[in-house]
Write an enzyme that holds these catalytic residues in place. Structure first.
Site, PDB file in Angstrom:
ATOM      1  N   LYS A 172      -7.915  -5.856 -20.587  1.00 34.27           N
ATOM      2  CA  LYS A 172      -9.060  -5.057 -20.130  1.00 34.27           C
ATOM      3  C   LYS A 172     -10.228  -5.212 -21.101  1.00 34.27           C
ATOM      4  O   LYS A 172     -11.389  -5.279 -20.685  1.00 34.27           O
ATOM      5  CB  LYS A 172      -8.648  -3.586 -19.997  1.00 34.27           C
ATOM      6  CG  LYS A 172      -7.601  -3.356 -18.907  1.00 34.27           C
ATOM      7  CD  LYS A 172      -7.000  -1.964 -18.996  1.00 34.27           C
ATOM      8  CE  LYS A 172      -5.924  -1.735 -17.958  1.00 34.27           C
ATOM      9  NZ  LYS A 172      -5.114  -0.533 -18.221  1.00 34.27           N
ATOM     10  N   LYS A 228      -6.477  -7.573 -13.542  1.00 38.46           N
ATOM     11  CA  LYS A 228      -6.964  -7.818 -14.914  1.00 38.46           C
ATOM     12  C   LYS A 228      -6.274  -9.007 -15.579  1.00 38.46           C
ATOM     13  O   LYS A 228      -6.883  -9.738 -16.345  1.00 38.46           O
ATOM     14  CB  LYS A 228      -6.771  -6.570 -15.771  1.00 38.46           C
ATOM     15  CG  LYS A 228      -5.332  -6.159 -15.806  1.00 38.46           C
ATOM     16  CD  LYS A 228      -5.093  -4.737 -16.170  1.00 38.46           C
ATOM     17  CE  LYS A 228      -3.685  -4.372 -15.801  1.00 38.46           C
ATOM     18  NZ  LYS A 228      -3.494  -3.244 -15.014  1.00 38.46           N
TER      19      LYS A 228
HETATM   20  P1  NAP Z   1       2.629  -3.147  -6.786  1.00 36.24           P
HETATM   21  O1  NAP Z   1       2.800  -1.703  -6.502  1.00 36.24           O
HETATM   22  O2  NAP Z   1       3.745  -3.875  -7.440  1.00 36.24           O
HETATM   23  O3  NAP Z   1       2.293  -3.864  -5.396  1.00 36.24           O
HETATM   24  C1  NAP Z   1       2.174  -5.249  -5.268  1.00 36.24           C
HETATM   25  C2  NAP Z   1       2.069  -5.608  -3.785  1.00 36.24           C
HETATM   26  O4  NAP Z   1       1.794  -6.994  -3.670  1.00 36.24           O
HETATM   27  C3  NAP Z   1       3.341  -5.328  -3.002  1.00 36.24           C
HETATM   28  O5  NAP Z   1       3.027  -4.848  -1.720  1.00 36.24           O
HETATM   29  C4  NAP Z   1       3.995  -6.723  -2.896  1.00 36.24           C
HETATM   30  O6  NAP Z   1       4.742  -6.901  -1.696  1.00 36.24           O
HETATM   31  C5  NAP Z   1       2.775  -7.608  -2.854  1.00 36.24           C
HETATM   32  N1  NAP Z   1       3.058  -8.927  -3.419  1.00 36.24           N
HETATM   33  C6  NAP Z   1       3.315  -9.212  -4.717  1.00 36.24           C
HETATM   34  N2  NAP Z   1       3.506 -10.545  -4.869  1.00 36.24           N
HETATM   35  C7  NAP Z   1       3.362 -11.085  -3.641  1.00 36.24           C
HETATM   36  C8  NAP Z   1       3.466 -12.399  -3.132  1.00 36.24           C
HETATM   37  N3  NAP Z   1       3.763 -13.431  -3.918  1.00 36.24           N
HETATM   38  N4  NAP Z   1       3.253 -12.598  -1.818  1.00 36.24           N
HETATM   39  C9  NAP Z   1       2.961 -11.566  -1.019  1.00 36.24           C
HETATM   40  N5  NAP Z   1       2.846 -10.289  -1.432  1.00 36.24           N
HETATM   41  C10 NAP Z   1       3.074 -10.050  -2.723  1.00 36.24           C
HETATM   42  O7  NAP Z   1       1.344  -3.414  -7.666  1.00 36.24           O
HETATM   43  P2  NAP Z   1       0.114  -2.416  -7.910  1.00 36.24           P
HETATM   44  O8  NAP Z   1       0.523  -1.415  -8.934  1.00 36.24           O
HETATM   45  O9  NAP Z   1      -0.421  -1.936  -6.634  1.00 36.24           O
HETATM   46  O10 NAP Z   1      -0.915  -3.384  -8.652  1.00 36.24           O
HETATM   47  C11 NAP Z   1      -1.672  -4.339  -7.937  1.00 36.24           C
HETATM   48  C12 NAP Z   1      -2.779  -4.889  -8.840  1.00 36.24           C
HETATM   49  O11 NAP Z   1      -3.644  -3.831  -9.227  1.00 36.24           O
HETATM   50  C13 NAP Z   1      -2.308  -5.518 -10.149  1.00 36.24           C
HETATM   51  O12 NAP Z   1      -3.158  -6.595 -10.456  1.00 36.24           O
HETATM   52  C14 NAP Z   1      -2.477  -4.400 -11.167  1.00 36.24           C
HETATM   53  O13 NAP Z   1      -2.661  -4.877 -12.483  1.00 36.24           O
HETATM   54  C15 NAP Z   1      -3.754  -3.766 -10.653  1.00 36.24           C
HETATM   55  N6  NAP Z   1      -3.931  -2.365 -11.058  1.00 36.24           N
HETATM   56  C16 NAP Z   1      -2.952  -1.469 -10.797  1.00 36.24           C
HETATM   57  C17 NAP Z   1      -3.143  -0.132 -11.152  1.00 36.24           C
HETATM   58  C18 NAP Z   1      -2.104   0.908 -10.845  1.00 36.24           C
HETATM   59  O14 NAP Z   1      -2.348   2.097 -11.100  1.00 36.24           O
HETATM   60  N7  NAP Z   1      -0.963   0.549 -10.264  1.00 36.24           N
HETATM   61  C19 NAP Z   1      -4.335   0.255 -11.800  1.00 36.24           C
HETATM   62  C20 NAP Z   1      -5.322  -0.701 -12.035  1.00 36.24           C
HETATM   63  C21 NAP Z   1      -5.113  -2.024 -11.649  1.00 36.24           C
HETATM   64  P3  NAP Z   1       6.071  -6.028  -1.383  1.00 36.24           P
HETATM   65  O15 NAP Z   1       5.554  -4.649  -1.105  1.00 36.24           O
HETATM   66  O16 NAP Z   1       6.674  -6.670  -0.192  1.00 36.24           O
HETATM   67  O17 NAP Z   1       6.888  -6.108  -2.621  1.00 36.24           O
HETATM   68  N1  HSE Z   2      -0.239   0.147 -17.201  1.00 38.73           N
HETATM   69  C1  HSE Z   2      -1.570   0.620 -17.206  1.00 38.73           C
HETATM   70  C2  HSE Z   2      -1.694   1.836 -18.122  1.00 38.73           C
HETATM   71  C3  HSE Z   2      -2.092   1.021 -15.841  1.00 38.73           C
HETATM   72  O1  HSE Z   2      -0.702   2.360 -18.636  1.00 38.73           O
HETATM   73  O2  HSE Z   2      -2.828   2.279 -18.334  1.00 38.73           O
HETATM   74  C4  HSE Z   2      -2.551  -0.126 -15.020  1.00 38.73           C
HETATM   75  O3  HSE Z   2      -3.687  -0.725 -15.617  1.00 38.73           O
END
Ligand code: NAP
Ligand code: HSE
Length: 428
Positions: free
Chosen positions: A204, A104
Site C-alpha cells: 500500500k 494492491k
Molecule cells: P476473496 O473474498 O478471497 O474473493 C475472491 C473472489 O475471486 C472469489 O469470489 C473467487 O471465486 C474469485 N477468484 C479468485 N481467483 C479466481 C480465479 N482464478 N478465477 C476466477 N475467480 C477467481 O477476496 P477479497 O477479500 O474480496 O479481495 C479481493 C481483492 O480486494 C484483493 O485484491 C484484495 O487485496 C483486495 N482488498 C480486499 C479487502 C478486504 O477487506 N477483503 C480490502 C481492500 C482490498 P470463488 O468465490 O469461487 O472462490
Molecule cells: N489485510 C488487510 C489489513 C486488509 O489487515 O488491513 C486488506 O487490505
C-alpha cells in the site's frame, strides 16, 4: 436512460460488497450518474459454491464471457493475486473496457505496465480500494492535494497489525496470544505473514508513494520489518517514554530523494496517529500548502471496501458519459531517487540484557560513541541479582551508524542479549 454494464471478476468479500451497495443505493447512484449501472456478469472460480447473494446477474467461470462481452463497459477486478488478475485486466483494457481494481498486490508490482496499457487503450484504470479500504486517500493524493509538494506520508494502513498492537498495549498481552485471537475473530488470516511481516502495508505504501511523489515506487523499493518481535516489555517501556508502538508506513521526501519504509515505531502519544486503535486505518499527509492532514476510517471489510470500488465505478461512468476516460491515469511523470536503508536517520530505542557490573554502562557509552551516536536518555532496571536491563534512547543517527554500533555491542561479553531495537518516529 443509458445503461452501463459492469462485469465483476470475483464475488468474495469485496465483490459482494460492491453488488450490495449498487443494489441498496441504486436510485441515488442512478441520479448521480444520469444512467443505470447494472452488474451483468460475475466471474468466480467455483460456480457451484453456495453464494450469499443472488440477483439479475449471470455467474460464470469463463473469463472470456466478461472480457469479450461487447455490452460490458466497466470491468471490476476483485479477485486478488497477481495472475490471472493481471492478464484479465490487460485483456479487458485491450478490449476497450474501463477497469476498476482493488488489487494492491498487483499495482505495487506491475502498476506501470497496467497504466501504460490503460493509456494505450484510452480507458480508465481506477484503484481507490487498493489502499486503506474505504478511506478516500487515492483520490485525495491524485486530485485534492495535487497543488502541494508532499513532504511526508505516515500511515497506519494494516488493520490486522494495528488490532494486535492495540490489544497488546491495552491489555499487556503477548504477540502470539493476540494473533491467535485475531485469527479466531477473522481479523487475521490463517497464514498471517503478509500482514504481520509488514508486506501488506509495504504494498500500500508503494502505491501511496508513487502518487505522492509522482515517481514510480514498487514493492521491492520499500524497506520492511514486521511486528513479531514486539513484546509487552517494549510496549511498557514505550509508555514510560511517552510513546506508543505502531506499525507505521512512512514515506518522506527530502532534497536527496525519497525514503519508503514500513516498521514498528515508537510514536509520541501526542501524535494524531497515536489514537488510531483496533482495526482502524489512518493516513497522515503533510503538504507544503495544506500543512498537516489526516484521513481516518475502516481499511477493510465488504462494505467499506465496496464503498471505494463503487465510487470508482461512478466516476468511470461519469467519464464514459462525458467522453473523458483516461484523463487521470498514471501521474508518475518523473524519476526520483529512492534512498538506501543505510541512509535513514531516526532516533533508536535499544533494549539490552547485560551483566550488572561496574563499567558496563560506561563501556556501552564508548561503543556507541565510536560510531558517533549519542544517548538522549537511559533507563536501567535490575533483572535478578546479577543482571540488568538497559534501555538506551539515542539521538537521531543513520541506520549504518546503528548497525556498526550494534555489531560492537553484540561482541561485548557483558551484553547477554540485544532484546530489541525499535526506531522512533518523531513529531513533525
Ligand atoms: P476473496 O473474498 O478471497 O474473493 C475472491 C473472489 O475471486 C472469489 O469470489 C473467487 O471465486 C474469485 N477468484 C479468485 N481467483 C479466481 C480465479 N482464478 N478465477 C476466477 N475467480 C477467481 O477476496 P477479497 O477479500 O474480496 O479481495 C479481493 C481483492 O480486494 C484483493 O485484491 C484484495 O487485496 C483486495 N482488498 C480486499 C479487502 C478486504 O477487506 N477483503 C480490502 C481492500 C482490498 P470463488 O468465490 O469461487 O472462490
Ligand atoms: N489485510 C488487510 C489489513 C486488509 O489487515 O488491513 C486488506 O487490505
Amino acid at each position: 436512460m443509458r445503461e452501463i454494464n459492469i462485469g465483476l471478476l470475483g464475488f468474495g468479500t469485496v465483490g459482494t460488497g460492491v453488488v450490495r451497495i449498487l443494489e441498496q443505493n441504486a436510485e441515488d447512484i442512478q441520479t448521480r450518474t444520469h444512467g443505470k449501472l447494472s452488474v451483468k456478469k460475475i466471474l468466480v472460480r467455483n460456480i457451484s459454491a453456495p453464494r450469499q447473494m443472488s440477483g439479475n446477474f449471470q455467474l460464470t467461470d469463463i473469463p472470456d464471457e466478461i472480457l469479450h462481452d461487447d455490452e460490458i463497459e466497466i470491468v471490476v477486478e476483485a479477485m486478488g493475486g497477481i495472475e490471472p488478475a493481471k492478464t484479465y485486466i490487460l485483456e479487458a483494457l485491450r478490449n476497450g473496457k474501463n477497469v476498476v481494481t482493488a488489487n494492491k498486490d498487483l499495482l505495487a508490482l506491475h502498476g506501470q505496465e497496467l497504466f501504460e496499457a490503460a493509456k494505450e487503450a484510452g480507458k480508465d484504470l481506477y484503484f481507490e480500494a487498493s489502499v486503506a479500504g474505504g478511506i478516500p486517500i487515492i483520490a485525495a493524493l491524485k486530485q485534492s492535494l495535487s497543488a502541494n509538494r508532499i513532504s511526508a506520508i505516515i500511515g497506519i494502513i494494516n488493520g490486522t497489525t494495528n488490532y494486535i498492537l492495540s490489544a497488546m498495549t491495552d491489555q499487556g498481552r503477548k504477540y502470539e496470544e493476540v494473533l491467535t485471537e485475531a485469527q479466531k475473530l477473522g481479523y487475521a488470516e490463517a497464514n498471517p505473514s503478509s500482514d504481520v511481516d509488514g508486506i501488506d502495508a509495504a504494498r500500500k505504501l508503494a502505491i501511496l508513494s508513487s502518487l505522492a511523489f509522482n515517481s514510480r515506487v514498487t514493492l521491492p523499493d520499500v524497506f520492511v520489518e514486521g511486528i513479531s518481535k514486539i513484546t509487552p516489555e517494549d510496549i511498557k517501556y514505550a509508555g514510560e517514554l511517552g510513546c506508543i508502538i505502531k506499525l507505521l508506513a512512512i514515506a518522506k521526501q527530502q532534497n536527496e530523494g525519497i525514503e519508503v519504509r514500513v516498521h514498528p515505531a515508537m510514536l509520541p502519544k501526542s501524535h494524531p496517529l497515536a489514537s488510531v486503535t483496533g482495526v482502524f486505518n489512518a493516513i497522515y499527509v503533510v503538504g507544503d500548502a495544506v500543512g498537516e492532514t489526516m484521513f481516518y476510517g475502516r481499511g477493510a471489510g465488504s462494505l467499506p471496501t465496496g464503498s471505494a470500488v463503487v465510487a470508482d465505478i461512478i466516476q468511470v461512468a461519469r467519464n464514459i458519459e462525458s467522453q473523458s476516460t483516461a484523463s487521470l491515469n498514471c501521474t508518475c511523470y518523473r524519476k526520483v531517487e529512492i534512498k538506501s536503508p543505510d541512509e535513514f536517520k531516526t532516533a533508536f530505542y535499544v533494549r539490552l540484557l547485560v551483566k550488572d557490573e561496574p563499567r558496563v554502562l560506561a563501556t556501552l557509552a564508548l561503543l556507541f560513541a565510536e560510531t558517533n551516536i549519542s544517548f538522549a536518555s537511559i533507563i536501567q532496571k535490575p533483572r535478578g541479582s546479577q543482571e540488568a536491563e538497559i534501555v538506551l534512547v539515542t539521538h537521531p543517527c543513520q541506520e549504518v551508524q546503528m548497525k556498526e554500533a550494534l555489531d560492537s555491542v553484540k561482541a561485548y561479553s557483558k551484553v547477554l542479549n540485544i532484546q530489541n531495537v525499535i526506531r522512533f518516529e518523531q513529531e513533525q
